[in-house]
Motif scaffolding. Structure first.
Motif, PDB file in Angstrom:
ATOM      1  N   LEU A 107       0.822  -1.206   0.000  1.00 52.81           N
ATOM      2  CA  LEU A 107       0.000   0.000   0.000  1.00 52.81           C
ATOM      3  C   LEU A 107       0.858   1.258   0.000  1.00 52.81           C
ATOM      4  O   LEU A 107       0.501   2.262  -0.632  1.00 52.81           O
ATOM      5  N   TYR A 108       1.988   1.191   0.688  1.00 52.39           N
ATOM      6  CA  TYR A 108       2.881   2.358   0.718  1.00 52.39           C
ATOM      7  C   TYR A 108       3.503   2.596  -0.654  1.00 52.39           C
ATOM      8  O   TYR A 108       3.599   3.749  -1.097  1.00 52.39           O
ATOM      9  N   VAL A 109       3.903   1.526  -1.328  1.00 56.66           N
ATOM     10  CA  VAL A 109       4.442   1.659  -2.691  1.00 56.66           C
ATOM     11  C   VAL A 109       3.379   2.240  -3.613  1.00 56.66           C
ATOM     12  O   VAL A 109       3.658   3.112  -4.445  1.00 56.66           O
ATOM     13  N   TRP A 110       2.146   1.775  -3.466  1.00 56.10           N
ATOM     14  CA  TRP A 110       1.034   2.302  -4.261  1.00 56.10           C
ATOM     15  C   TRP A 110       0.821   3.787  -3.977  1.00 56.10           C
ATOM     16  O   TRP A 110       0.581   4.584  -4.884  1.00 56.10           O
ATOM     17  N   MET A 148      -3.210  -1.564  -7.494  1.00 58.20           N
ATOM     18  CA  MET A 148      -3.572  -2.774  -6.768  1.00 58.20           C
ATOM     19  C   MET A 148      -2.635  -3.926  -7.119  1.00 58.20           C
ATOM     20  O   MET A 148      -2.331  -4.774  -6.273  1.00 58.20           O
ATOM     21  N   THR A 149      -2.157  -3.942  -8.369  1.00 53.41           N
ATOM     22  CA  THR A 149      -1.213  -4.973  -8.785  1.00 53.41           C
ATOM     23  C   THR A 149       0.090  -4.866  -8.006  1.00 53.41           C
ATOM     24  O   THR A 149       0.701  -5.883  -7.643  1.00 53.41           O
ATOM     25  N   LEU A 150       0.535  -3.640  -7.726  1.00 50.34           N
ATOM     26  CA  LEU A 150       1.760  -3.448  -6.953  1.00 50.34           C
ATOM     27  C   LEU A 150       1.620  -4.050  -5.556  1.00 50.34           C
ATOM     28  O   LEU A 150       2.567  -4.651  -5.033  1.00 50.34           O
ATOM     29  N   VAL A 151       0.441  -3.893  -4.956  1.00 54.52           N
ATOM     30  CA  VAL A 151       0.202  -4.462  -3.632  1.00 54.52           C
ATOM     31  C   VAL A 151       0.233  -5.991  -3.695  1.00 54.52           C
ATOM     32  O   VAL A 151       0.877  -6.660  -2.869  1.00 54.52           O
ATOM     33  N   MET A 152      -0.450  -6.556  -4.691  1.00 50.62           N
ATOM     34  CA  MET A 152      -0.501  -8.007  -4.826  1.00 50.62           C
ATOM     35  C   MET A 152       0.874  -8.597  -5.103  1.00 50.62           C
ATOM     36  O   MET A 152       1.225  -9.667  -4.591  1.00 50.62           O
ATOM     37  N   MET A 153       1.669  -7.914  -5.908  1.00 49.76           N
ATOM     38  CA  MET A 153       3.006  -8.416  -6.225  1.00 49.76           C
ATOM     39  C   MET A 153       3.874  -8.484  -4.980  1.00 49.76           C
ATOM     40  O   MET A 153       4.647  -9.437  -4.799  1.00 49.76           O
ATOM     41  N   PHE A 194       9.448  -3.628 -10.146  1.00 52.53           N
ATOM     42  CA  PHE A 194      10.646  -4.189  -9.540  1.00 52.53           C
ATOM     43  C   PHE A 194      10.767  -3.786  -8.081  1.00 52.53           C
ATOM     44  O   PHE A 194      11.286  -4.551  -7.257  1.00 52.53           O
ATOM     45  N   TRP A 195      10.298  -2.585  -7.755  1.00 53.91           N
ATOM     46  CA  TRP A 195      10.310  -2.153  -6.357  1.00 53.91           C
ATOM     47  C   TRP A 195       9.410  -3.063  -5.521  1.00 53.91           C
ATOM     48  O   TRP A 195       9.792  -3.507  -4.428  1.00 53.91           O
ATOM     49  N   SER A 196       8.214  -3.353  -6.015  1.00 59.27           N
ATOM     50  CA  SER A 196       7.300  -4.253  -5.299  1.00 59.27           C
ATOM     51  C   SER A 196       7.900  -5.643  -5.141  1.00 59.27           C
ATOM     52  O   SER A 196       7.810  -6.262  -4.075  1.00 59.27           O
ATOM     53  N   LEU A 197       8.527  -6.133  -6.214  1.00 59.98           N
ATOM     54  CA  LEU A 197       9.166  -7.446  -6.140  1.00 59.98           C
ATOM     55  C   LEU A 197      10.288  -7.458  -5.111  1.00 59.98           C
ATOM     56  O   LEU A 197      10.442  -8.413  -4.345  1.00 59.98           O
ATOM     57  N   THR A 198      11.072  -6.396  -5.083  1.00 59.49           N
ATOM     58  CA  THR A 198      12.177  -6.305  -4.126  1.00 59.49           C
ATOM     59  C   THR A 198      11.666  -6.316  -2.698  1.00 59.49           C
ATOM     60  O   THR A 198      12.215  -7.005  -1.822  1.00 59.49           O
ATOM     61  N   MET A 199      10.585  -5.562  -2.439  1.00 60.31           N
ATOM     62  CA  MET A 199      10.018  -5.540  -1.098  1.00 60.31           C
ATOM     63  C   MET A 199       9.491  -6.920  -0.719  1.00 60.31           C
ATOM     64  O   MET A 199       9.645  -7.360   0.430  1.00 60.31           O
ATOM     65  N   GLY A 200       8.872  -7.605  -1.671  1.00 59.11           N
ATOM     66  CA  GLY A 200       8.378  -8.945  -1.391  1.00 59.11           C
ATOM     67  C   GLY A 200       9.499  -9.918  -1.070  1.00 59.11           C
ATOM     68  O   GLY A 200       9.379 -10.754  -0.160  1.00 59.11           O
TER      69      GLY A 200
END
Length: 208
Positions: free
Chosen positions: A29-32, A50-55, A99-105
């Motif tokens: 949510l923060y990335v979004w 929403m995709t960024l959150v799911m990723m 890529f940011w979302s993936l990195t956080m995950g």
């Protein structure tokens, strides 16, 4: 020594899974939020946010599974190798957010929470700073207008006066013409009202 049965055994702490889900949701949510604040394209997509959150969440859970099962890790590597993503990303900056979302995950799935906080804070500060400097750049948006064919020459003359503009689509029907143009302005002024002053123009809409 690892036995053969251990390869098919998954030992995951339910509390750790729930914690990862919650933290992953908050990070996503923060990335979004940062994406929405720094977005400067033409059309904002809520679905992409929403995709960024799911990723973020899915990547964190996948890494937790990989860390707890050698069999699953080999299976996921094989499955991901045949996946093909066909959705076109229009803005290269959107790819950076993916890529940011993936990195956080990945960081959350590896339980590196402290590093995750440092990374998300550092990248968000950098993105906000870049967005601040981009405020001085021209405004880009879509201009959609409907007008009579008799007003074609006058409307096109108005569009050509804009230094940076690109025709996106033009639809001609018996009822008139629908024109969509991507324009870029260095100064803020009400281009919609200016266009509506043209005789034969029925409506004009500006989209960010």
């Amino acid at each position: 020594m690892i036995s053969f049965s251990d390869l098919f055994t998954i030992t995951m702490n339910p509390v750790q899974v729930i914690l990862t889900l919650i933290v992953g949701l908050l990070m996503g949510l923060y990335v979004w939020f940062i994406y929405k604040k720094t977005f400067s394209g033409v059309m904002y997509s809520r679905t992409y946010g929403m995709t960024l959150v799911m990723m973020t969440i899915v990547t964190a859970l996948m890494l937790m599974l990989i860390n707890n099962s050698l069999t699953l890790s080999l299976g996921m590597v094989g499955a991901l190798s045949i996946v093909r993503f066909r959705t076109a990303v229009k803005d290269p900056l959107d790819t950076a957010y993916m890529f940011w979302s993936l990195t956080m995950g990945i960081l959350l799935g590896a339980e590196l929470y402290t590093i995750a906080l440092v990374v998300v804070a550092g990248i968000s500060i950098a993105m906000l700073a870049l967005a601040f400097f981009r405020l001085r750049t021209p405004n880009t948006f879509l201009l959609v207008t409907h007008y009579d064919q008799a007003a074609e020459a006058e409307v096109m003359d108005f569009i050509r006066r804009i230094k940076v503009q690109r025709l996106r689509s033009k639809t001609v029907t018996p009822g008139g013409v629908e024109l969509t143009v991507e324009v870029q302005l260095r100064e803020r002024f009400d281009i919609v009202n200016k266009l509506m002053d043209t005789e034969g123009v029925h409506n004009a809409i500006r989209h960010r």
